[in-house]
Design an enzyme around this catalytic site. Structure first.
Site, PDB file in Angstrom:
ATOM      1  N   TYR A 134      54.536 -11.704  86.954  1.00 61.68           N
ATOM      2  CA  TYR A 134      54.131 -12.700  87.949  1.00 61.68           C
ATOM      3  C   TYR A 134      55.364 -13.051  88.763  1.00 61.68           C
ATOM      4  O   TYR A 134      56.475 -13.066  88.227  1.00 61.68           O
ATOM      5  CB  TYR A 134      53.639 -13.973  87.256  1.00 61.68           C
ATOM      6  CG  TYR A 134      52.266 -13.870  86.628  1.00 61.68           C
ATOM      7  CD1 TYR A 134      51.137 -13.712  87.413  1.00 61.68           C
ATOM      8  CD2 TYR A 134      52.103 -13.968  85.248  1.00 61.68           C
ATOM      9  CE1 TYR A 134      49.875 -13.643  86.841  1.00 61.68           C
ATOM     10  CE2 TYR A 134      50.840 -13.891  84.672  1.00 61.68           C
ATOM     11  CZ  TYR A 134      49.733 -13.735  85.475  1.00 61.68           C
ATOM     12  OH  TYR A 134      48.494 -13.659  84.900  1.00 61.68           O
ATOM     13  N   THR A 161      51.533  -8.867  89.797  1.00 58.56           N
ATOM     14  CA  THR A 161      50.257  -9.569  90.006  1.00 58.56           C
ATOM     15  C   THR A 161      50.432 -10.603  91.108  1.00 58.56           C
ATOM     16  O   THR A 161      51.284 -11.487  91.001  1.00 58.56           O
ATOM     17  CB  THR A 161      49.804 -10.234  88.690  1.00 58.56           C
ATOM     18  OG1 THR A 161      49.623  -9.211  87.711  1.00 58.56           O
ATOM     19  CG2 THR A 161      48.511 -10.998  88.870  1.00 58.56           C
TER      20      THR A 161
HETATM   21  C1  LIG Z   1      42.140 -13.402  78.532  1.00 60.34           C
HETATM   22  C2  LIG Z   1      42.690 -12.772  79.785  1.00 60.34           C
HETATM   23  C3  LIG Z   1      44.026 -12.933  80.090  1.00 60.34           C
HETATM   24  C4  LIG Z   1      44.570 -12.314  81.230  1.00 60.34           C
HETATM   25  N1  LIG Z   1      45.900 -12.409  81.474  1.00 60.34           N
HETATM   26  C5  LIG Z   1      46.436 -11.733  82.523  1.00 60.34           C
HETATM   27  C6  LIG Z   1      47.845 -11.702  82.720  1.00 60.34           C
HETATM   28  O1  LIG Z   1      48.609 -12.265  81.948  1.00 60.34           O
HETATM   29  N2  LIG Z   1      48.299 -11.038  83.814  1.00 60.34           N
HETATM   30  C7  LIG Z   1      47.472 -10.382  84.694  1.00 60.34           C
HETATM   31  O2  LIG Z   1      47.929  -9.791  85.661  1.00 60.34           O
HETATM   32  N3  LIG Z   1      46.135 -10.386  84.496  1.00 60.34           N
HETATM   33  C8  LIG Z   1      45.605 -11.025  83.436  1.00 60.34           C
HETATM   34  N4  LIG Z   1      44.260 -10.982  83.219  1.00 60.34           N
HETATM   35  C9  LIG Z   1      43.406 -10.201  84.130  1.00 60.34           C
HETATM   36  C10 LIG Z   1      43.279  -8.767  83.628  1.00 60.34           C
HETATM   37  O3  LIG Z   1      44.504  -8.083  83.747  1.00 60.34           O
HETATM   38  C11 LIG Z   1      42.228  -7.982  84.426  1.00 60.34           C
HETATM   39  O4  LIG Z   1      42.493  -8.081  85.796  1.00 60.34           O
HETATM   40  C12 LIG Z   1      40.803  -8.482  84.160  1.00 60.34           C
HETATM   41  O5  LIG Z   1      40.652  -8.874  82.829  1.00 60.34           O
HETATM   42  C13 LIG Z   1      39.806  -7.375  84.478  1.00 60.34           C
HETATM   43  O6  LIG Z   1      38.500  -7.800  84.308  1.00 60.34           O
HETATM   44  P1  LIG Z   1      37.659  -7.566  82.960  1.00 60.34           P
HETATM   45  O7  LIG Z   1      38.164  -8.574  81.965  1.00 60.34           O
HETATM   46  O8  LIG Z   1      36.264  -7.839  83.393  1.00 60.34           O
HETATM   47  O9  LIG Z   1      37.910  -6.148  82.499  1.00 60.34           O
HETATM   48  C14 LIG Z   1      43.715 -11.573  82.093  1.00 60.34           C
HETATM   49  C15 LIG Z   1      42.367 -11.439  81.760  1.00 60.34           C
HETATM   50  C16 LIG Z   1      41.856 -12.003  80.624  1.00 60.34           C
HETATM   51  C17 LIG Z   1      40.403 -11.807  80.290  1.00 60.34           C
END
Ligand SMILES: Cc1cc2nc3c(=O)[nH]c(=O)nc-3n(C[C@H](O)[C@H](O)[C@H](O)COP(=O)(O)O)c2cc1C
Length: 397
Positions: free
Chosen positions: A139, A165
Protein backbone atom coordinates in the site's frame (compact mmCIF):
# COMPACT_ATOMS: atom_id res chain seq x y z
CA UNK A 1 8.61 -26.77 10.37
CA UNK A 2 5.45 -28.40 9.04
CA UNK A 3 2.02 -27.56 10.36
CA UNK A 4 -0.76 -29.98 10.96
CA UNK A 5 -3.96 -28.47 9.63
CA UNK A 6 -5.65 -26.54 12.40
CA UNK A 7 -8.26 -29.25 12.24
CA UNK A 8 -8.43 -32.13 9.76
CA UNK A 9 -10.32 -31.05 6.67
CA UNK A 10 -12.78 -33.92 7.12
CA UNK A 11 -15.06 -35.05 4.31
CA UNK A 12 -13.50 -33.66 1.14
CA UNK A 13 -15.18 -30.35 0.32
CA UNK A 14 -16.63 -30.49 -3.18
CA UNK A 15 -16.44 -26.79 -3.91
CA UNK A 16 -15.23 -23.40 -2.74
CA UNK A 17 -18.71 -22.90 -1.25
CA UNK A 18 -18.20 -25.98 0.92
CA UNK A 19 -14.92 -24.53 2.18
CA UNK A 20 -16.72 -21.31 2.99
CA UNK A 21 -19.31 -23.17 5.06
CA UNK A 22 -16.58 -25.03 6.91
CA UNK A 23 -14.74 -21.77 7.60
CA UNK A 24 -17.96 -20.29 8.96
CA UNK A 25 -18.15 -23.03 11.58
CA UNK A 26 -14.47 -22.99 12.50
CA UNK A 27 -13.45 -19.41 13.12
CA UNK A 28 -14.94 -16.61 15.24
CA UNK A 29 -17.78 -14.72 13.64
CA UNK A 30 -15.85 -11.41 13.56
CA UNK A 31 -13.13 -13.07 11.43
CA UNK A 32 -15.54 -14.90 9.16
CA UNK A 33 -17.43 -11.65 8.53
CA UNK A 34 -14.16 -9.80 7.92
CA UNK A 35 -13.39 -12.26 5.10
CA UNK A 36 -16.91 -12.66 3.82
CA UNK A 37 -18.17 -9.10 3.90
CA UNK A 38 -17.95 -6.14 1.58
CA UNK A 39 -18.43 -2.39 1.62
CA UNK A 40 -21.75 -0.76 2.52
CA UNK A 41 -24.70 -2.74 1.11
CA UNK A 42 -22.34 -5.20 -0.60
CA UNK A 43 -23.90 -4.56 -4.03
CA UNK A 44 -20.57 -4.61 -5.88
CA UNK A 45 -19.41 -7.63 -3.95
CA UNK A 46 -22.49 -9.57 -5.03
CA UNK A 47 -22.22 -8.21 -8.58
CA UNK A 48 -18.69 -9.63 -8.86
CA UNK A 49 -20.17 -13.12 -8.52
CA UNK A 50 -23.48 -12.48 -10.27
CA UNK A 51 -21.94 -11.00 -13.42
CA UNK A 52 -19.62 -13.97 -13.73
CA UNK A 53 -22.53 -16.36 -13.21
CA UNK A 54 -24.45 -14.60 -15.98
CA UNK A 55 -21.81 -15.36 -18.59
CA UNK A 56 -22.57 -18.47 -20.57
CA UNK A 57 -19.99 -20.94 -21.86
CA UNK A 58 -20.32 -22.30 -25.38
CA UNK A 59 -20.32 -26.08 -25.45
CA UNK A 60 -18.40 -27.66 -28.31
CA UNK A 61 -18.09 -31.37 -29.09
CA UNK A 62 -15.86 -33.91 -30.87
CA UNK A 63 -12.65 -31.91 -30.61
CA UNK A 64 -10.13 -34.32 -29.02
CA UNK A 65 -9.65 -32.84 -25.60
CA UNK A 66 -7.61 -35.76 -24.31
CA UNK A 67 -4.62 -33.55 -23.54
CA UNK A 68 -5.12 -30.23 -21.81
CA UNK A 69 -2.36 -27.69 -21.17
CA UNK A 70 -3.27 -25.32 -18.36
CA UNK A 71 0.20 -23.85 -17.96
CA UNK A 72 0.77 -20.14 -18.46
CA UNK A 73 3.50 -17.55 -18.13
CA UNK A 74 2.31 -14.62 -16.05
CA UNK A 75 4.61 -11.62 -15.60
CA UNK A 76 7.57 -13.83 -16.30
CA UNK A 77 6.53 -16.63 -13.94
CA UNK A 78 5.84 -20.10 -15.21
CA UNK A 79 2.59 -21.25 -13.57
CA UNK A 80 0.87 -24.63 -13.64
CA UNK A 81 -2.38 -22.71 -14.19
CA UNK A 82 -3.16 -18.99 -14.42
CA UNK A 83 -4.48 -18.62 -10.88
CA UNK A 84 -2.79 -16.71 -8.05
CA UNK A 85 -3.52 -16.27 -4.37
CA UNK A 86 -4.43 -12.60 -3.93
CA UNK A 87 -3.01 -10.50 -1.10
CA UNK A 88 -5.21 -11.00 1.95
CA UNK A 89 -4.49 -9.02 5.10
CA UNK A 90 -4.63 -10.54 8.59
CA UNK A 91 -4.71 -14.08 7.19
CA UNK A 92 -2.61 -15.40 10.06
CA UNK A 93 -5.65 -14.85 12.25
CA UNK A 94 -7.73 -17.36 10.25
CA UNK A 95 -5.32 -20.28 10.77
CA UNK A 96 -1.97 -20.86 12.42
CA UNK A 97 0.75 -19.00 10.46
CA UNK A 98 -1.73 -19.03 7.58
CA UNK A 99 0.40 -17.10 5.10
CA UNK A 100 3.07 -19.81 5.35
CA UNK A 101 0.50 -22.58 4.97
CA UNK A 102 -1.07 -20.91 1.93
CA UNK A 103 2.30 -20.20 0.31
CA UNK A 104 3.22 -23.87 0.68
CA UNK A 105 -0.03 -25.01 -0.90
CA UNK A 106 0.49 -22.53 -3.74
CA UNK A 107 3.99 -23.77 -4.34
CA UNK A 108 2.87 -27.43 -4.42
CA UNK A 109 0.17 -26.51 -6.94
CA UNK A 110 2.64 -24.54 -9.09
CA UNK A 111 1.00 -21.16 -8.58
CA UNK A 112 1.98 -17.87 -6.95
CA UNK A 113 1.22 -16.60 -3.46
CA UNK A 114 1.07 -12.82 -3.08
CA UNK A 115 1.95 -11.60 0.42
CA UNK A 116 -0.05 -8.65 1.77
CA UNK A 117 1.66 -5.73 3.49
CA UNK A 118 -0.62 -6.36 6.47
CA UNK A 119 0.15 -10.04 6.90
CA UNK A 120 0.72 -11.73 10.21
CA UNK A 121 3.74 -13.69 8.89
CA UNK A 122 6.51 -11.48 7.57
CA UNK A 123 7.80 -11.67 4.03
CA UNK A 124 10.98 -13.28 5.37
CA UNK A 125 9.07 -15.97 7.28
CA UNK A 126 7.07 -16.85 4.16
CA UNK A 127 10.15 -16.76 1.96
CA UNK A 128 12.00 -19.06 4.36
CA UNK A 129 9.22 -21.66 4.18
CA UNK A 130 8.94 -22.02 0.39
CA UNK A 131 11.22 -22.46 -2.58
CA UNK A 132 9.44 -19.95 -4.83
CA UNK A 133 9.59 -16.34 -3.59
CA UNK A 134 6.14 -14.83 -3.15
CA UNK A 135 4.98 -11.66 -4.83
CA UNK A 136 4.70 -8.70 -2.48
CA UNK A 137 1.77 -6.32 -2.24
CA UNK A 138 2.36 -2.77 -1.06
CA UNK A 139 0.00 0.00 0.00
CA UNK A 140 1.23 3.55 -0.54
CA UNK A 141 1.76 4.72 3.03
CA UNK A 142 2.12 8.21 4.42
CA UNK A 143 5.49 7.12 5.75
CA UNK A 144 7.22 6.85 2.37
CA UNK A 145 10.58 5.97 3.85
CA UNK A 146 9.04 2.98 5.64
CA UNK A 147 7.48 1.90 2.33
CA UNK A 148 10.89 2.20 0.68
CA UNK A 149 12.28 -0.06 3.39
CA UNK A 150 9.54 -2.60 2.68
CA UNK A 151 10.36 -2.56 -1.03
CA UNK A 152 14.02 -3.15 -0.24
CA UNK A 153 13.07 -6.01 2.06
CA UNK A 154 10.89 -7.61 -0.63
CA UNK A 155 13.72 -7.25 -3.15
CA UNK A 156 16.20 -8.91 -0.79
CA UNK A 157 13.70 -11.74 -0.24
CA UNK A 158 13.76 -12.23 -4.01
CA UNK A 159 10.16 -11.23 -4.71
CA UNK A 160 9.98 -10.91 -8.50
CA UNK A 161 6.81 -8.82 -8.65
CA UNK A 162 5.55 -5.88 -6.61
CA UNK A 163 1.78 -5.41 -6.56
CA UNK A 164 0.94 -1.80 -5.75
CA UNK A 165 -2.62 -1.51 -4.46
CA UNK A 166 -4.12 1.85 -5.39
CA UNK A 167 -7.82 1.49 -4.59
CA UNK A 168 -7.25 2.26 -0.91
CA UNK A 169 -6.56 6.01 -0.50
CA UNK A 170 -9.39 5.98 2.05
CA UNK A 171 -11.12 3.11 3.80
CA UNK A 172 -14.56 2.08 2.48
CA UNK A 173 -16.76 1.18 5.42
CA UNK A 174 -17.76 -2.45 5.88
CA UNK A 175 -20.84 -2.49 8.03
CA UNK A 176 -20.23 -6.03 9.24
CA UNK A 177 -16.80 -5.03 10.57
CA UNK A 178 -18.22 -1.94 12.24
CA UNK A 179 -20.93 -4.00 13.93
CA UNK A 180 -18.44 -6.64 15.04
CA UNK A 181 -15.93 -4.13 16.36
CA UNK A 182 -13.33 -5.08 13.74
CA UNK A 183 -13.17 -1.42 12.76
CA UNK A 184 -14.32 1.88 14.19
CA UNK A 185 -14.76 2.87 17.81
CA UNK A 186 -15.04 0.12 20.37
CA UNK A 187 -17.04 0.64 23.51
CA UNK A 188 -16.98 -1.75 26.45
CA UNK A 189 -20.01 -3.62 25.12
CA UNK A 190 -18.42 -4.24 21.71
CA UNK A 191 -15.18 -5.36 23.34
CA UNK A 192 -17.08 -7.78 25.55
CA UNK A 193 -18.97 -9.19 22.56
CA UNK A 194 -15.72 -9.67 20.67
CA UNK A 195 -14.17 -11.49 23.59
CA UNK A 196 -17.20 -13.78 23.91
CA UNK A 197 -17.07 -14.51 20.18
CA UNK A 198 -13.39 -15.46 20.37
CA UNK A 199 -13.82 -17.43 23.58
CA UNK A 200 -16.66 -19.47 22.14
CA UNK A 201 -14.20 -20.99 19.63
CA UNK A 202 -11.84 -22.84 21.99
CA UNK A 203 -10.21 -24.78 19.18
CA UNK A 204 -9.37 -21.52 17.40
CA UNK A 205 -8.12 -20.01 20.69
CA UNK A 206 -5.76 -22.94 21.27
CA UNK A 207 -4.50 -23.60 17.76
CA UNK A 208 -4.52 -20.15 16.21
CA UNK A 209 -4.50 -17.52 18.96
CA UNK A 210 -2.11 -19.35 21.32
CA UNK A 211 -0.04 -21.64 19.05
CA UNK A 212 -0.08 -19.31 16.05
CA UNK A 213 0.73 -16.09 17.92
CA UNK A 214 -1.04 -13.77 15.49
CA UNK A 215 -0.29 -10.78 17.71
CA UNK A 216 1.87 -8.70 15.43
CA UNK A 217 1.89 -7.78 11.74
CA UNK A 218 5.22 -9.30 10.67
CA UNK A 219 6.10 -6.71 8.03
CA UNK A 220 5.28 -3.75 10.24
CA UNK A 221 6.97 -4.60 13.52
CA UNK A 222 9.64 -1.92 13.09
CA UNK A 223 7.00 0.71 12.33
CA UNK A 224 5.07 0.08 15.53
CA UNK A 225 7.78 -0.80 18.06
CA UNK A 226 6.52 -2.38 21.23
CA UNK A 227 3.06 -3.14 19.84
CA UNK A 228 1.74 -6.46 21.07
CA UNK A 229 -1.82 -6.64 19.75
CA UNK A 230 -3.28 -6.68 16.25
CA UNK A 231 -5.46 -3.69 17.13
CA UNK A 232 -2.36 -1.55 17.78
CA UNK A 233 -1.08 -2.43 14.32
CA UNK A 234 -4.49 -1.81 12.75
CA UNK A 235 -4.59 1.66 14.28
CA UNK A 236 -1.18 2.42 12.78
CA UNK A 237 -2.20 1.04 9.38
CA UNK A 238 -5.48 3.00 9.37
CA UNK A 239 -3.45 6.18 9.93
CA UNK A 240 -1.13 5.32 7.05
CA UNK A 241 -3.63 5.24 4.17
CA UNK A 242 -2.84 8.32 2.17
CA UNK A 243 -5.63 10.14 0.32
CA UNK A 244 -3.12 12.49 -1.32
CA UNK A 245 -1.47 9.77 -3.40
CA UNK A 246 -1.10 10.56 -7.14
CA UNK A 247 0.51 9.26 -10.31
CA UNK A 248 3.78 10.88 -9.15
CA UNK A 249 3.84 8.30 -6.37
CA UNK A 250 3.68 5.56 -8.96
CA UNK A 251 6.83 7.04 -10.49
CA UNK A 252 8.42 7.06 -7.04
CA UNK A 253 7.59 3.34 -6.64
CA UNK A 254 8.91 2.64 -10.13
CA UNK A 255 12.19 4.32 -9.18
CA UNK A 256 12.46 2.23 -6.02
CA UNK A 257 11.52 -1.13 -7.49
CA UNK A 258 13.55 -2.68 -10.24
CA UNK A 259 11.46 -5.86 -10.58
CA UNK A 260 8.14 -6.20 -12.31
CA UNK A 261 5.46 -3.78 -11.13
CA UNK A 262 1.71 -4.34 -11.21
CA UNK A 263 -1.00 -1.83 -10.35
CA UNK A 264 -3.92 -3.39 -8.46
CA UNK A 265 -7.34 -1.80 -8.29
CA UNK A 266 -7.84 -0.46 -11.81
CA UNK A 267 -11.36 -0.47 -13.28
CA UNK A 268 -11.25 2.41 -15.75
CA UNK A 269 -9.65 2.14 -19.20
CA UNK A 270 -8.25 5.69 -18.93
CA UNK A 271 -6.51 4.80 -15.66
CA UNK A 272 -5.18 1.63 -17.26
CA UNK A 273 -3.72 3.66 -20.18
CA UNK A 274 -2.14 6.08 -17.76
CA UNK A 275 -0.66 3.21 -15.75
CA UNK A 276 0.85 1.77 -18.93
CA UNK A 277 2.27 5.23 -19.78
CA UNK A 278 3.93 5.27 -16.34
CA UNK A 279 5.76 2.05 -17.06
CA UNK A 280 3.90 -0.65 -15.14
CA UNK A 281 4.23 -4.22 -16.38
CA UNK A 282 0.67 -5.18 -15.56
CA UNK A 283 -2.64 -4.07 -14.10
CA UNK A 284 -5.08 -6.00 -11.97
CA UNK A 285 -8.70 -5.20 -12.76
CA UNK A 286 -10.11 -5.21 -9.24
CA UNK A 287 -12.56 -3.50 -6.93
CA UNK A 288 -10.87 -5.03 -3.89
CA UNK A 289 -13.47 -7.80 -3.81
CA UNK A 290 -16.26 -5.23 -3.39
CA UNK A 291 -14.67 -4.09 -0.16
CA UNK A 292 -14.06 -0.44 -1.04
CA UNK A 293 -16.59 1.62 -3.05
CA UNK A 294 -19.95 -0.06 -3.26
CA UNK A 295 -21.62 0.64 -6.59
CA UNK A 296 -18.56 0.44 -8.81
CA UNK A 297 -18.48 -1.98 -11.68
CA UNK A 298 -18.12 -5.71 -11.19
CA UNK A 299 -14.57 -6.68 -12.11
CA UNK A 300 -15.62 -9.00 -14.93
CA UNK A 301 -17.72 -6.21 -16.46
CA UNK A 302 -14.79 -3.80 -16.37
CA UNK A 303 -12.32 -6.33 -17.73
CA UNK A 304 -12.99 -6.13 -21.51
CA UNK A 305 -12.64 -2.31 -21.53
CA UNK A 306 -9.27 -2.49 -19.81
CA UNK A 307 -8.10 -5.29 -22.10
CA UNK A 308 -9.12 -3.22 -25.14
CA UNK A 309 -7.29 -0.19 -23.77
CA UNK A 310 -3.96 -1.73 -22.76
CA UNK A 311 -3.98 -5.47 -23.42
CA UNK A 312 -1.40 -5.08 -26.17
CA UNK A 313 0.96 -3.09 -23.90
CA UNK A 314 0.79 -4.66 -20.43
CA UNK A 315 -0.52 -7.85 -18.87
CA UNK A 316 -4.07 -7.60 -17.59
CA UNK A 317 -5.04 -9.73 -14.60
CA UNK A 318 -8.34 -9.64 -12.76
CA UNK A 319 -9.88 -10.58 -9.44
CA UNK A 320 -13.26 -10.34 -7.76
CA UNK A 321 -15.89 -13.05 -7.45
CA UNK A 322 -13.79 -15.95 -8.73
CA UNK A 323 -15.26 -18.99 -7.00
CA UNK A 324 -14.55 -21.79 -9.46
CA UNK A 325 -12.51 -22.89 -12.42
CA UNK A 326 -15.49 -22.04 -14.61
CA UNK A 327 -15.17 -18.43 -13.47
CA UNK A 328 -11.47 -18.54 -14.31
CA UNK A 329 -12.28 -19.81 -17.82
CA UNK A 330 -14.74 -16.95 -18.36
CA UNK A 331 -12.28 -14.29 -17.23
CA UNK A 332 -9.51 -15.69 -19.39
CA UNK A 333 -11.91 -15.83 -22.33
CA UNK A 334 -12.53 -12.11 -21.84
CA UNK A 335 -8.83 -11.35 -22.00
CA UNK A 336 -7.41 -11.77 -18.50
CA UNK A 337 -3.92 -13.24 -18.46
CA UNK A 338 -4.64 -14.74 -15.03
CA UNK A 339 -7.07 -14.52 -12.12
CA UNK A 340 -6.40 -13.93 -8.46
CA UNK A 341 -8.55 -15.48 -5.78
CA UNK A 342 -9.00 -13.74 -2.43
CA UNK A 343 -11.86 -15.11 -0.38
CA UNK A 344 -11.52 -18.57 -1.89
CA UNK A 345 -8.13 -19.09 -0.26
CA UNK A 346 -9.05 -17.21 2.92
CA UNK A 347 -12.03 -19.53 3.48
CA UNK A 348 -9.91 -22.54 2.53
CA UNK A 349 -7.11 -21.78 4.97
CA UNK A 350 -9.63 -21.13 7.74
CA UNK A 351 -11.33 -24.42 6.90
CA UNK A 352 -8.23 -26.60 6.83
CA UNK A 353 -4.90 -24.78 6.72
CA UNK A 354 -2.50 -25.87 4.00
CA UNK A 355 -4.66 -28.89 3.15
CA UNK A 356 -7.66 -26.61 2.72
CA UNK A 357 -5.84 -24.32 0.27
CA UNK A 358 -4.46 -27.34 -1.58
CA UNK A 359 -7.98 -28.71 -1.87
CA UNK A 360 -9.28 -25.38 -3.15
CA UNK A 361 -6.58 -25.22 -5.83
CA UNK A 362 -7.22 -28.83 -6.86
CA UNK A 363 -10.93 -28.09 -7.16
CA UNK A 364 -10.41 -24.95 -9.22
CA UNK A 365 -7.96 -26.76 -11.48
CA UNK A 366 -10.37 -29.65 -12.05
CA UNK A 367 -13.20 -27.25 -12.84
CA UNK A 368 -11.01 -25.31 -15.26
CA UNK A 369 -10.08 -28.57 -16.99
CA UNK A 370 -13.73 -29.51 -17.39
CA UNK A 371 -14.60 -26.05 -18.69
CA UNK A 372 -11.81 -26.26 -21.23
CA UNK A 373 -12.67 -29.79 -22.32
CA UNK A 374 -16.37 -29.08 -22.81
CA UNK A 375 -15.73 -25.85 -24.68
CA UNK A 376 -13.31 -27.70 -26.95
CA UNK A 377 -10.28 -25.77 -25.69
CA UNK A 378 -6.99 -27.57 -25.12
CA UNK A 379 -4.69 -24.75 -24.01
CA UNK A 380 -5.12 -21.55 -22.03
CA UNK A 381 -4.36 -19.29 -25.00
CA UNK A 382 -7.27 -20.81 -26.93
CA UNK A 383 -9.78 -19.35 -24.46
CA UNK A 384 -11.28 -16.35 -26.24
CA UNK A 385 -14.60 -14.52 -26.58
CA UNK A 386 -15.53 -17.35 -28.96
CA UNK A 387 -15.57 -19.65 -25.91
CA UNK A 388 -18.51 -17.68 -24.53
CA UNK A 389 -22.16 -17.83 -25.52
CA UNK A 390 -22.27 -14.21 -26.57
CA UNK A 391 -18.72 -13.39 -27.54
CA UNK A 392 -17.02 -10.39 -26.11
CA UNK A 393 -19.28 -9.34 -23.30
CA UNK A 394 -21.08 -10.68 -20.26
CA UNK A 395 -24.39 -12.15 -21.34
CA UNK A 396 -27.47 -13.59 -19.74
CA UNK A 397 -27.80 -17.29 -20.36
C1 LIG B 1 -10.13 -10.70 3.99
C2 LIG B 1 -9.54 -9.92 2.84
C3 LIG B 1 -8.41 -9.16 3.05
C4 LIG B 1 -7.82 -8.47 1.98
N1 LIG B 1 -6.66 -7.79 2.18
C5 LIG B 1 -6.04 -7.20 1.12
C6 LIG B 1 -4.76 -6.60 1.28
O1 LIG B 1 -4.18 -6.61 2.36
N2 LIG B 1 -4.22 -6.00 0.19
C7 LIG B 1 -4.84 -5.98 -1.04
O2 LIG B 1 -4.32 -5.43 -2.00
N3 LIG B 1 -6.05 -6.57 -1.20
C8 LIG B 1 -6.65 -7.19 -0.16
N4 LIG B 1 -7.84 -7.82 -0.35
C9 LIG B 1 -8.44 -7.86 -1.69
C10 LIG B 1 -7.95 -9.09 -2.45
O3 LIG B 1 -6.58 -8.98 -2.76
C11 LIG B 1 -8.72 -9.29 -3.76
O4 LIG B 1 -8.68 -8.11 -4.52
C12 LIG B 1 -10.18 -9.68 -3.53
O5 LIG B 1 -10.31 -10.51 -2.42
C13 LIG B 1 -10.72 -10.40 -4.77
O6 LIG B 1 -12.05 -10.72 -4.63
P1 LIG B 1 -12.57 -12.15 -4.11
O7 LIG B 1 -12.37 -12.16 -2.62
O8 LIG B 1 -14.01 -12.13 -4.49
O9 LIG B 1 -11.75 -13.21 -4.80
C14 LIG B 1 -8.42 -8.52 0.70
C15 LIG B 1 -9.57 -9.30 0.52
C16 LIG B 1 -10.12 -10.00 1.56
C17 LIG B 1 -11.33 -10.85 1.31
Amino acid sequence: MRFAPDRPLGVTPASVRDLRERARRRIPRQLFDYIDGGAYEEVTMRANEAELAAIGLRQRVLRDVGRLDLSAVVLGEQLAMPVLLAPVGLAGMFARRAEVQAARAAESAGVVFCESTVSICSIDEVRGAVGRPPWFQLYVMRDRSFAEGLMARAAIAGCPVLVLTVDFPVLGERYRDTRNGMSGPQGALVRARRAIDLGSHPHWVRHVALDGRPHTFGNLEEAVPGATTPDQFKDWVDGQFDPSVTWDDLDWVRRNWSGRLVLKGVLDPDDARRAADHGVDGVIVSNHGGRQLDGVSASITALPGVVDAVGDRVEVLMDGGIRSGLDVAKALALGARACLVGRAWAWAVAAGGEAGVAQMLTTVRRELEVAMALTGTTSIDQLSPETLLRPGRPSTI
